[in-house]
Design an enzyme around this catalytic site. Structure first.
Site, PDB file in Angstrom:
ATOM      1  N   GLU A  12       0.832  -1.209   0.000  1.00  0.00           N
ATOM      2  CA  GLU A  12       0.000   0.000   0.000  1.00  0.00           C
ATOM      3  C   GLU A  12       0.865   1.258   0.000  1.00  0.00           C
ATOM      4  O   GLU A  12       0.583   2.205  -0.717  1.00  0.00           O
ATOM      5  CB  GLU A  12      -0.905   0.030   1.239  1.00  0.00           C
ATOM      6  CG  GLU A  12      -2.274  -0.525   1.001  1.00  0.00           C
ATOM      7  CD  GLU A  12      -3.129  -0.489   2.263  1.00  0.00           C
ATOM      8  OE1 GLU A  12      -3.141   0.542   2.963  1.00  0.00           O
ATOM      9  OE2 GLU A  12      -3.786  -1.502   2.540  1.00  0.00           O
ATOM     10  N   SER A  32      -7.827   0.502  11.031  1.00  0.00           N
ATOM     11  CA  SER A  32      -8.813   0.140  12.039  1.00  0.00           C
ATOM     12  C   SER A  32      -9.242   1.377  12.805  1.00  0.00           C
ATOM     13  O   SER A  32      -8.646   2.445  12.678  1.00  0.00           O
ATOM     14  CB  SER A  32      -8.212  -0.877  13.006  1.00  0.00           C
ATOM     15  OG  SER A  32      -7.090  -0.306  13.625  1.00  0.00           O
ATOM     16  N   ASP A  42      -8.755   1.729   0.969  1.00  0.00           N
ATOM     17  CA  ASP A  42      -7.386   1.756   1.479  1.00  0.00           C
ATOM     18  C   ASP A  42      -6.669   3.056   1.135  1.00  0.00           C
ATOM     19  O   ASP A  42      -5.888   3.572   1.929  1.00  0.00           O
ATOM     20  CB  ASP A  42      -6.581   0.590   0.892  1.00  0.00           C
ATOM     21  CG  ASP A  42      -7.113  -0.758   1.361  1.00  0.00           C
ATOM     22  OD1 ASP A  42      -7.445  -0.878   2.559  1.00  0.00           O
ATOM     23  OD2 ASP A  42      -7.209  -1.668   0.529  1.00  0.00           O
ATOM     24  N   GLU A  55      -9.352   0.229  -3.331  1.00  0.00           N
ATOM     25  CA  GLU A  55      -9.205  -0.914  -2.433  1.00  0.00           C
ATOM     26  C   GLU A  55      -8.002  -1.682  -2.977  1.00  0.00           C
ATOM     27  O   GLU A  55      -8.013  -2.121  -4.124  1.00  0.00           O
ATOM     28  CB  GLU A  55     -10.476  -1.765  -2.473  1.00  0.00           C
ATOM     29  CG  GLU A  55     -10.518  -2.876  -1.460  1.00  0.00           C
ATOM     30  CD  GLU A  55     -10.582  -2.405  -0.019  1.00  0.00           C
ATOM     31  OE1 GLU A  55     -10.080  -3.143   0.842  1.00  0.00           O
ATOM     32  OE2 GLU A  55     -11.112  -1.307   0.256  1.00  0.00           O
TER      33      GLU A  55
END
Length: 141
Positions: A12, A32, A42, A55
């Site tokens: 990422e 989270s 994301d 994502e």
């Protein structure tokens, strides 16, 4: 943090850096503790003209699966945010490839699948995604 999680986070960050290097403002969503129960994409990226909610998924070589909920949450967020939803996939030793959720294979169980061959054959690469290549076609949605 599990190994695959660490690898996912590294991938990422890699994606964030690649988008940043191409002049996009980029943000990684917190993994989270999000304010809502709904999954956040994301990565959020925009360059003033185009905005993406991504994502990001990576795999050594096995097909990548996303749940119907993950994809629905992405599409919901993207529509409300005014961004284009994209699934970003990266297989080991390959580049990132991007798909609109509607272009993914859906399984009988209602999940979404991307195989490596499909990503390499039909995915949009990062140059195309960021407008650095002439070959477009994702502008439709």
């Amino acid at each position: 943090m599990s190994n695959s999680n660490a690898k996912g986070n590294r991938r990422e960050r890699e994606l964030v850096n690649e988008l940043d290097a191409r002049g996009f403002a980029v943000m990684r969503a917190p993994a989270s503790g999000a304010a809502t129960d709904r999954e956040l994409p994301d990565v959020l990226a925009g360059d003033g003209d185009v905005f993406y909610a991504v994502e990001a998924k990576s795999s050594a070589g096995d097909p990548i699966y996303l749940t119907g909920e993950e994809v629905e949450a992405l599409v919901y967020f993207a529509q409300n945010f005014g961004a284009k939803p994209r699934i970003g996939v990266r297989f080991d030793r390959e580049d990132w490839y991007f798909f609109h959720p509607a272009d993914l294979h859906t399984t009988d169980a209602g999940s979404y699948r991307v195989k490596k061959e499909k990503a390499l054959a039909d995915g949009t690469d990062i140059e195309e995604l960021t407008g650095e290549s002439e070959k477009t076609g994702l502008d439709d949605y």
